[in-house]
Scaffold this motif. Structure first.
Motif, PDB file in Angstrom:
ATOM      1  N   LYS A  13       0.847  -1.184   0.000  1.00 45.70           N
ATOM      2  CA  LYS A  13       0.000   0.000   0.000  1.00 45.70           C
ATOM      3  C   LYS A  13       0.884   1.236   0.000  1.00 45.70           C
ATOM      4  CE  LYS A  13      -3.584  -2.270   2.808  1.00 45.70           C
ATOM      5  NZ  LYS A  13      -4.398  -2.185   4.059  1.00 45.70           N
ATOM      6  N   HIS A  43     -17.764   1.585  -7.235  1.00 46.62           N
ATOM      7  CA  HIS A  43     -16.614   0.700  -7.460  1.00 46.62           C
ATOM      8  C   HIS A  43     -16.578   0.327  -8.942  1.00 46.62           C
ATOM      9  CE1 HIS A  43     -16.631   0.191  -3.053  1.00 46.62           C
ATOM     10  NE2 HIS A  43     -17.940   0.231  -3.217  1.00 46.62           N
ATOM     11  N   ARG A  98      -5.082   6.736  -1.582  1.00 45.19           N
ATOM     12  CA  ARG A  98      -4.558   5.428  -1.179  1.00 45.19           C
ATOM     13  C   ARG A  98      -4.496   4.505  -2.385  1.00 45.19           C
ATOM     14  NH1 ARG A  98      -5.285   4.391   3.893  1.00 45.19           N
ATOM     15  NH2 ARG A  98      -4.740   6.599   3.973  1.00 45.19           N
ATOM     16  N   LEU A 100      -3.418   0.573  -3.548  1.00 47.45           N
ATOM     17  CA  LEU A 100      -3.086  -0.785  -3.125  1.00 47.45           C
ATOM     18  C   LEU A 100      -2.603  -1.568  -4.343  1.00 47.45           C
ATOM     19  CD1 LEU A 100      -5.520   0.329  -1.254  1.00 47.45           C
ATOM     20  CD2 LEU A 100      -5.752  -2.044  -0.564  1.00 47.45           C
ATOM     21  N   ASN A 122     -13.240  -8.052  -4.478  1.00 49.09           N
ATOM     22  CA  ASN A 122     -11.901  -7.960  -3.913  1.00 49.09           C
ATOM     23  C   ASN A 122     -10.903  -7.219  -4.803  1.00 49.09           C
ATOM     24  OD1 ASN A 122     -12.132  -9.503  -1.335  1.00 49.09           O
ATOM     25  ND2 ASN A 122     -12.789 -11.102  -2.734  1.00 49.09           N
ATOM     26  N   THR A 124     -11.458  -4.162  -5.759  1.00 47.62           N
ATOM     27  CA  THR A 124     -11.577  -2.761  -5.362  1.00 47.62           C
ATOM     28  C   THR A 124     -11.635  -2.672  -3.842  1.00 47.62           C
ATOM     29  OG1 THR A 124     -14.003  -2.712  -5.361  1.00 47.62           O
ATOM     30  CG2 THR A 124     -12.904  -2.247  -7.450  1.00 47.62           C
ATOM     31  N   VAL A 125     -11.535  -1.465  -3.334  1.00 46.24           N
ATOM     32  CA  VAL A 125     -11.601  -1.246  -1.888  1.00 46.24           C
ATOM     33  C   VAL A 125     -13.046  -0.955  -1.493  1.00 46.24           C
ATOM     34  CG1 VAL A 125     -10.818   0.213   0.020  1.00 46.24           C
ATOM     35  CG2 VAL A 125      -9.244  -0.384  -1.838  1.00 46.24           C
ATOM     36  N   TRP A 126     -13.544  -1.710  -0.532  1.00 50.18           N
ATOM     37  CA  TRP A 126     -14.892  -1.494   0.002  1.00 50.18           C
ATOM     38  C   TRP A 126     -14.761  -1.122   1.475  1.00 50.18           C
ATOM     39  CZ3 TRP A 126     -19.757  -2.852  -2.534  1.00 50.18           C
ATOM     40  CH2 TRP A 126     -19.587  -3.229  -3.868  1.00 50.18           C
ATOM     41  N   GLU A 127     -14.825   0.150   1.751  1.00 52.06           N
ATOM     42  CA  GLU A 127     -14.711   0.637   3.128  1.00 52.06           C
ATOM     43  C   GLU A 127     -15.823   1.636   3.408  1.00 52.06           C
ATOM     44  OE1 GLU A 127      -9.850   0.588   3.885  1.00 52.06           O
ATOM     45  OE2 GLU A 127     -10.945   2.476   3.707  1.00 52.06           O
ATOM     46  N   CYS A 141      -9.784   5.503  -3.498  1.00 45.64           N
ATOM     47  CA  CYS A 141      -8.804   4.419  -3.419  1.00 45.64           C
ATOM     48  C   CYS A 141      -8.657   3.764  -4.788  1.00 45.64           C
ATOM     49  CB  CYS A 141      -9.243   3.361  -2.396  1.00 45.64           C
ATOM     50  SG  CYS A 141      -9.210   3.922  -0.685  1.00 45.64           S
ATOM     51  N   GLN A 143      -6.883   0.332  -6.659  1.00 47.68           N
ATOM     52  CA  GLN A 143      -6.238  -0.962  -6.445  1.00 47.68           C
ATOM     53  C   GLN A 143      -5.753  -1.519  -7.769  1.00 47.68           C
ATOM     54  OE1 GLN A 143      -7.960  -3.589  -3.522  1.00 47.68           O
ATOM     55  NE2 GLN A 143      -7.473  -5.409  -4.736  1.00 47.68           N
ATOM     56  N   SER A 157     -12.435   3.247  -6.382  1.00 43.56           N
ATOM     57  CA  SER A 157     -13.521   3.289  -5.408  1.00 43.56           C
ATOM     58  C   SER A 157     -13.605   4.665  -4.772  1.00 43.56           C
ATOM     59  CB  SER A 157     -13.298   2.255  -4.293  1.00 43.56           C
ATOM     60  OG  SER A 157     -13.053   0.976  -4.811  1.00 43.56           O
TER      61      SER A 157
END
Length: 447
Positions: A13, A43, A98, A100, A122, A124-127, A141, A143, A157
Motif C-alpha cells: 500500500k 466501485h 490510497r 493498493l 476484492n 476494489t476497496v470497500w470501506e 482508493c 487498487q 472506489s
C-alpha cells in the motif's frame, strides 16, 4: 477465507499525492445532489490484457497519477463537516490517494470463466466512511491487480457523494491520457454552486413529489444480493431493435434493454404484491440541460424519474409496448423536472441550513441507470483498450439495480449488470427473453 477471496492478495500500500501542493486553506463544498447520494459507494473495475512488468508498477503510478491529481485537489483531500452548517466539504490538504497493489492467483481468462461477484469485489476497496473522524481516511482508493500471465485490473472506489459514474470514468480516462502523454479530452470542472435551488423554487412537479415519496419509504429488510453481468452483441441489439421499432420507431438500445430487464425482473419477482409495476430510471443530466455542463463536471448529476404500468398491459403489449413506454417517458422529459427535484431537496434543509439525511435514491423500486454515454472504453492504457469494465454501487437494497453500460464492441453493443435478491438473480440467468438475445455472461455472483 473463501476460495474466491484467496485469489486476490494485497501485498503493498502507498499514498500518492499531487505534483504541486494545493494552496493553503482551500475547501470544496459538496452539492445538494452529492449529499443526496450519501448512502452509497462506487466501485469501477477496468480490465486490461497485456504483460506489464511488476517492477514498473509503483513508479508509473506515482508519476502519471501525481500529475493528474494536481488537477483534482478534492480527490486528494479529506472530508469534514463545515462548522457553519454541518454539511460536508472537502479539506483540500493534499493528504493523497490510497493505492493498493495486489496479485491475483488466476489468469484473466480463468477469472472471467469462473470468478463470481464476491471475487470481483476484492479487486476494489470497500470501506465504509468513518462515522466520526474522517481526517485520515482516503475517500478515493485505487487498487492495481496483477493477474498471472497477461492481465491487469484497476479498481477505482469512492463514496458516491463524491462522484457519480460519469465523473469517476472521466477521471480514470484522464489518467490514462496523461500516462500516454496526450491531451486530456475532458478536464475537470469544479462548480458545485451550479446545481442549487432557484430564487423562485418549484416543488409542485412529478419529480419533486416522487423524491418526497422516496424519502418517506422505510428501509427494506436486508437480503443477500447477487450480480450478473450480460454482454450483448451489436448484431443481437440491432435485430431486437428492428422488432420493437415497428411500434416504437425511435427506440434506442437503452429503451430496449430497460424493457427486457424490467419485464424479466417482474417475472422472477415473487410475490407480485399488486398489479402496478414501477421502474425508477436514472439519467445523467449533464448534457440534457439548456445550458449543459461539461463532461468533466466533478460531482453528481444524476436524476431519477419513475415510469409505471399495469402488469397485465406489460404482458399483453410485449417488449415493444414496454420499450415504447420507457422511450416516451424519457423523450417527454423536461428540464424543469430536474431543477424542481433540486428545489425540493433544498427545501428539506433543517435548522441552521443542514441538509436532511440521505435516503434511498437507488430504490426502493427496481432502478435502471442509463450509462451508455460513459467513456469507459476510451480509457486506453499502453495502447490497449479495456477488455471489460464493470461498475458496482455499494449498499444497494430494495428490488434491485440494472446498469446499462457500453461494451468494448463499438456501435450498439451493450453490457448490462443486474443486482437482484439472490434467488431472483439465479432465475434471471435462465430467463427466455434475455437468453434469446444470446448474451455472454461474465463475472457474476453474490455480493
Amino acid at each position: 477465507m473463501s476460495k474466491t477471496e484467496s485469489l486476490v492478495n494485497v501485498h503493498s500500500k502507498l499514498t500518492v499525492v499531487s505534483d504541486k501542493p494545493v494552496e493553503p486553506g482551500k475547501k470544496y463544498p459538496l452539492s445538494i445532489l452529492d449529499h443526496a447520494m450519501g448512502l452509497y459507494t462506487l466501485h469501477i473495475v477496468f480490465y486490461y490484457k497485456y504483460d506489464r512488468p511488476q517492477s514498473d508498477d509503483l513508479g508509473r503510478v506515482r508519476e502519471s497519477l501525481s500529475h493528474l491529481l494536481t488537477m483534482y485537489p478534492p480527490v486528494t483531500g479529506r472530508l469534514q463537516r463545515r462548522t457553519e452548517d454541518g454539511n460536508w466539504e472537502v479539506n483540500c490538504n493534499d493528504a493523497g490517494v490510497r493505492v493498493l497493489v495486489a496479485r491475483v492467483h488466476s489468469t484473466l481468462d480463468e477469472w472471467f470463466r469462473s470468478a463470481d461477484g464476491s471475487a470481483e469485489r476484492n479487486l476494489t476497496v470497500w470501506e465504509d466512511m468513518p462515522e466520526e473522524d474522517t481526517s485520515t481516511w482516503s475517500p478515493f482508493c485505487i487498487q492495481m491487480n496483477d493477474f498471472e500471465g497477461e492481465g491487469l485490473a484497476i479498481g477505482l472506489s469512492c463514496p458516491h457523494m463524491y462522484a457519480d459514474p460519469t465523473c469517476c470514468t472521466t477521471f480514470f480516462k484522464s489518467w490514462t491520457e496523461i500516462d500516454r502523454g496526450v491531451s486530456i479530452a475532458h478536464p475537470p470542472f469544479f462548480h458545485p454552486p451550479g446545481l442549487v435551488s432557484r430564487a423562485s423554487p418549484n416543488t409542485n412537479t412529478t419529480s419533486a413529489r416522487y423524491y418526497a415519496t422516496k424519502s418517506k419509504v422505510e428501509d427494506p429488510s436486508p437480503v443477500k444480493m447477487s450480480t450478473v453481468s450480460f454482454r450483448f452483441s451489436e448484431k443481437m441489439i440491432k435485430q431486437s431493435l428492428s422488432d420493437v421499432q415497428t411500434e416504437c420507431p425511435d427506440a434506442t438500445p437503452f429503451d430496449l434493454l430497460a424493457a427486457v430487464f424490467w419485464s424479466s425482473a417482474m417475472r422472477v419477482k415473487t410475490p407480485v404484491h399488486d398489479n402496478m409495476c414501477t421502474l425508477s430510471i436514472g439519467i445523467d443530466i449533464r448534457k440534457l440541460m439548456q445550458a449543459p455542463l461539461p463532461h468533466g463536471y466533478f460531482g453528481n448529476a444524476l436524476h431519477f424519474l419513475m415510469v409505471s404500468s399495469e402488469a397485465n398491459k406489460m404482458d399483453e403489449g410485449g417488449l415493444a409496448y414496454v420499450a415504447g413506454l420507457v422511450h416516451h417517458h424519457l423523450s417527454s422529459y423536461e428540464e424543469e423536472e430536474f431543477w424542481s427535484a433540486i428545489d425540493w431537496l433544498e427545501s428539506q434543509k433543517m435548522e441552521g441550513g443542514t441538509y436532511a439525511p440521505p435516503f434511498k435514491m437507488y430504490g426502493p423500486e427496481l432502478t435502471c441507470i442509463n450509462m451508455e454515454h460513459l467513456f469507459a472504453y476510451q480509457a486506453i492504457l499502453v495502447n490497449m483498450k479495456p477488455l471489460h469494465v464493470s461498475c458496482h454501487v455499494g449498499n444497494v437494497a430494495g428490488e434491485g439495480l440494472i446498469l446499462v453500460l457500453p461494451s468494448p464492441e463499438e456501435g450498439l453493443g451493450r453490457t448490462v449488470m443486474v443486482t437482484l435478491p439472490e434467488d431472483q438473480s439465479d432465475m434471471l440467468r435462465k430467463d427466455q427473453a434475455i437468453m434469446c438475445l444470446e448474451p455472454t455472461i461474465l463475472v457474476s455472483g453474490s455480493l
